[in-house]
Motif scaffolding. Structure first.
Motif, PDB file in Angstrom:
ATOM      1  N   LYS A 252     -34.097 -28.352  19.545  1.00 45.42           N
ATOM      2  CA  LYS A 252     -32.855 -27.640  19.208  1.00 45.42           C
ATOM      3  C   LYS A 252     -32.075 -28.386  18.129  1.00 45.42           C
ATOM      4  O   LYS A 252     -31.491 -27.777  17.234  1.00 45.42           O
ATOM      5  N   ASP A 263     -42.432 -23.958  16.440  1.00 41.38           N
ATOM      6  CA  ASP A 263     -42.760 -22.903  17.392  1.00 41.38           C
ATOM      7  C   ASP A 263     -42.826 -23.490  18.799  1.00 41.38           C
ATOM      8  O   ASP A 263     -42.694 -24.702  18.998  1.00 41.38           O
ATOM      9  N   THR A 264     -43.012 -22.636  19.783  1.00 44.66           N
ATOM     10  CA  THR A 264     -42.961 -23.059  21.185  1.00 44.66           C
ATOM     11  C   THR A 264     -43.985 -24.141  21.495  1.00 44.66           C
ATOM     12  O   THR A 264     -43.678 -25.156  22.136  1.00 44.66           O
ATOM     13  N   GLU A 265     -45.196 -23.956  21.011  1.00 42.81           N
ATOM     14  CA  GLU A 265     -46.261 -24.925  21.283  1.00 42.81           C
ATOM     15  C   GLU A 265     -45.976 -26.269  20.625  1.00 42.81           C
ATOM     16  O   GLU A 265     -46.132 -27.322  21.242  1.00 42.81           O
ATOM     17  N   ALA A 267     -43.048 -27.449  19.662  1.00 45.79           N
ATOM     18  CA  ALA A 267     -41.873 -28.044  20.287  1.00 45.79           C
ATOM     19  C   ALA A 267     -42.241 -28.751  21.581  1.00 45.79           C
ATOM     20  O   ALA A 267     -41.760 -29.859  21.867  1.00 45.79           O
ATOM     21  N   ALA A 268     -43.099 -28.127  22.391  1.00 42.90           N
ATOM     22  CA  ALA A 268     -43.534 -28.748  23.650  1.00 42.90           C
ATOM     23  C   ALA A 268     -44.309 -30.031  23.387  1.00 42.90           C
ATOM     24  O   ALA A 268     -44.132 -31.042  24.089  1.00 42.90           O
TER      25      ALA A 268
END
Length: 291
Positions: A252, A263-265, A267-268
């Protein structure tokens, strides 16, 4: 030479918000450099997460323009060189040695990419890949200065390494003194030379960009950095403010402060790697970044 035939110039200029002249003039160069530095993001996430940074133009356009990610000097300069080539500028790519934290007798490798543009009978330094880069070209004459951005720069011809002369870019240090930021010669570099330097910076165990992430964003009134989990904000004439952030806060923060989209992947993966970094025993102190 710089694969400008693969460049989507309209997409690049639209990303910059640049609507000015496209003729190869000094005014165009000024406008492009300022727009690039303020809009194309800077990060070392690919080196930290994947130990791979691609320099082919389709990959650079996808990453820096379409996906809104950041890159470091080799990526910025390779993309900008393609733009200059497409527009008809006469230029030479060069490599420099970041000097902050080093000296002329113990130099760092020449792994900072820059461009020298020949225009109107002058040669000018265009440094779009430092992160907190000058916002205008600097004429290649001893004593030339740049006051276009929030911090000034000074260019000097001096001894740079082991008795060898060359150019030194100075930036403001403490108490209004000048300190050398990077040094370079006018020896031409080509895409293959950048590929070699990029391989070391992106993948070698001794590269600081492999050990932890570093992110920068320059605005006209502030300069933000994220060094691992330390977020620093500097303003001209002010005292830098620092705070430590949690790994889960970083995606964030990248979006809100640095304008970098993950993207989500990804970021994780970033959160997981930062958590591992924070929990790892300090086998050795993290080296100072060559910024």
């Amino acid at each position: 030479m710089w694969s400008s035939e693969d460049l989507d110039l309209d997409a690049y200029l639209a990303f910059l918000g640049y609507e000015g002249d496209r003729a190869p003039t000094l005014g165009t160069l000024r406008g492009l450099q300022r727009a690039h530095v303020l809009n194309v993001r800077w990060d070392t996430l690919d080196s930290f997460l994947y130990r791979e940074v691609r320099l082919d133009l389709p990959s650079l356009q996808d990453k820096l323009i379409r996906r809104g990610r950041g890159g470091y000097c080799f990526e910025h300069v390779t993309l900008f060189a393609a733009v200059l080539e497409k527009l008809g500028f006469d230029f030479t790519a060069v490599s420099g040695r970041v000097q902050l934290g080093a000296d002329q007798y113990r130099p760092r490798p020449a792994t900072h990419a820059m461009i020298l543009v020949d225009i109107d009978g002058t040669r000018r330094l265009v440094d779009v890949g430092f992160g907190n880069s000058p916002l205008e070209p600097i004429e290649l004459v001893d004593g030339a200065t740049s006051e276009a951005g929030p911090w000034p720069y000074l260019l000097r011809w001096q001894e740079i390494t082991h008795g060898s002369p060359g150019w030194a870019v100075h930036q403001r240090g403490d108490e209004e003194s000048w300190q050398v930021r990077q040094v370079f010669t006018e020896n031409p570099q080509y895409a293959v030379d950048y590929a070699v330097g990029n391989h070391f910076v992106a993948s070698n165990d001794r590269s600081p960009f492999v050990i932890r992430p570093f992110v920068q964003r320059l605005r006209t009134d502030r300069y933000d950095t994220l060094d691992a989990l330390t977020w620093t904000t500097e303003r001209p004439g002010g005292t830098p403010s620092k705070q430590t952030v949690e790994p889960r806060e970083v995606p964030k923060l990248l979006d809100d402060v640095f304008g970098i989209r993950t993207d989500t992947e990804e970021a994780a993966l970033l959160v997981r790697r930062l958590t591992e970094l924070a929990e790892a025993p300090p086998a050795r102190q993290l080296p100072e970044l060559p910024r």
